[in-house]
Enzyme design. Structure first.
Site, PDB file in Angstrom:
ATOM      1  N   ASP A   9      59.192  74.482 -84.355  1.00  0.00           N
ATOM      2  CA  ASP A   9      59.219  75.508 -83.528  1.00  0.00           C
ATOM      3  C   ASP A   9      59.122  76.820 -84.218  1.00  0.00           C
ATOM      4  O   ASP A   9      60.384  76.742 -84.706  1.00  0.00           O
ATOM      5  CB  ASP A   9      59.618  75.536 -82.112  1.00  0.00           C
ATOM      6  CG  ASP A   9      59.325  76.578 -81.347  1.00  0.00           C
ATOM      7  OD1 ASP A   9      58.171  77.450 -81.401  1.00  0.00           O
ATOM      8  OD2 ASP A   9      60.819  77.252 -80.772  1.00  0.00           O
ATOM      9  N   ASP A  11      60.011  80.822 -82.611  1.00  0.00           N
ATOM     10  CA  ASP A  11      61.254  81.146 -81.635  1.00  0.00           C
ATOM     11  C   ASP A  11      62.763  80.353 -81.792  1.00  0.00           C
ATOM     12  O   ASP A  11      61.970  79.560 -80.482  1.00  0.00           O
ATOM     13  CB  ASP A  11      60.820  82.051 -80.634  1.00  0.00           C
ATOM     14  CG  ASP A  11      59.620  83.514 -80.977  1.00  0.00           C
ATOM     15  OD1 ASP A  11      59.731  83.586 -82.273  1.00  0.00           O
ATOM     16  OD2 ASP A  11      58.642  83.101 -80.893  1.00  0.00           O
TER      17      ASP A  11
END
Ligand code: G6P
Ligand code: MG
Length: 210
Positions: A9, A11
């Site tokens: 991922d 952020d």
């Protein structure tokens, strides 16, 4: 368990831009007089802009017309993009660059993010060259907890799902990866999610495992 690929991922896992999402929602809500609690911002991790706006409005017990809803979400994005303009290599989370350097020769690496701003973030932080595959919010129909984003990344790499380790800081992302049968490293608030394969306080700790 054989791991041949690592799907990150973005952020809150690779970069500190999760803070900017929170700041941008907080400022937008202040402008609109809509209550927003930073403590519930964990619920917005990993979910799309639209879904985030819906969660905020639901928690506030409010609804907006379609046109207002668009303006509300657009305003948040404009603020978020303004915050991105001040961003650089300093927004890469501690130890992440060293980790990626170490993993790159041994694993296939991908990014799977719900953000429509992911490429901009990867470019500005200089992380782009580490990844063979990038799947972002512009390429999917359903955001996490739907597994689409991870499925697309694994398919593009051509690696079976159970050999792709997903690294996630959101509960939505952990659920998405589980649906696909991927092992999961939960980072930060997602490290306590039940069933995660590895619990990490910070992403860099992955270097001790792989
Ligand atoms: C990431 C963040 C979410 C954000 C989503 C959409 O997954 O964790 O908090 O809502 O991306 O971002 P965007 O940049 O498209 O608004
Ligand atoms: Mg995240």
């Amino acid at each position: 368990m054989t791991i041949r690929a690592v799907i990150f991922d973005l952020d809150g896992v690779l970069t500190s831009t999760d803070r900017f999402h929170t700041e941008a929602w907080q400022a937008t809500c202040e402008n609109w007089g809509i209550p927003f609690s930073v403590s519930s911002s964990d619920k917005l991790r990993g979910v799309s802009r639209k879904e985030s706006a819906l969660i905020i409005l639901r928690e506030a017990g409010l609804s907006l017309s379609e046109e207002e809803f668009e303006r509300f979400s657009d305003e948040k994005n404009r603020l978020f993009v303004t915050l991105l303009d001040s961003m650089g290599e300093g927004n890469v989370l501690p130890g992440v660059k060293a980790l990626l350097r170490e993993l790159k020769p041994r694993y296939r690496l991908a990014v799977a993010s719900s953000s429509r701003n992911a490429v901009k973030i990867l470019k500005r932080t200089g992380l782009m060259p580490f990844f063979e595959v990038i799947v972002d919010g512009t390429m999917i129909r359903c955001s996490k907890p739907d597994p689409e984003v991870f499925q697309k990344a694994a398919d593009a790499l051509g690696i079976p799902y159970d050999e792709c380790l997903v690294v996630e800081d959101s509960i939505a992302g952990v659920s998405a990866a589980f649906k696909l049968g991927c092992p999961v490293a939960g980072v930060g608030s997602a490290s306590v999610a039940s069933g995660v394969t590895y619990s990490l306080a910070e992403t860099k700790e992955l270097g001790d495992i792989l």
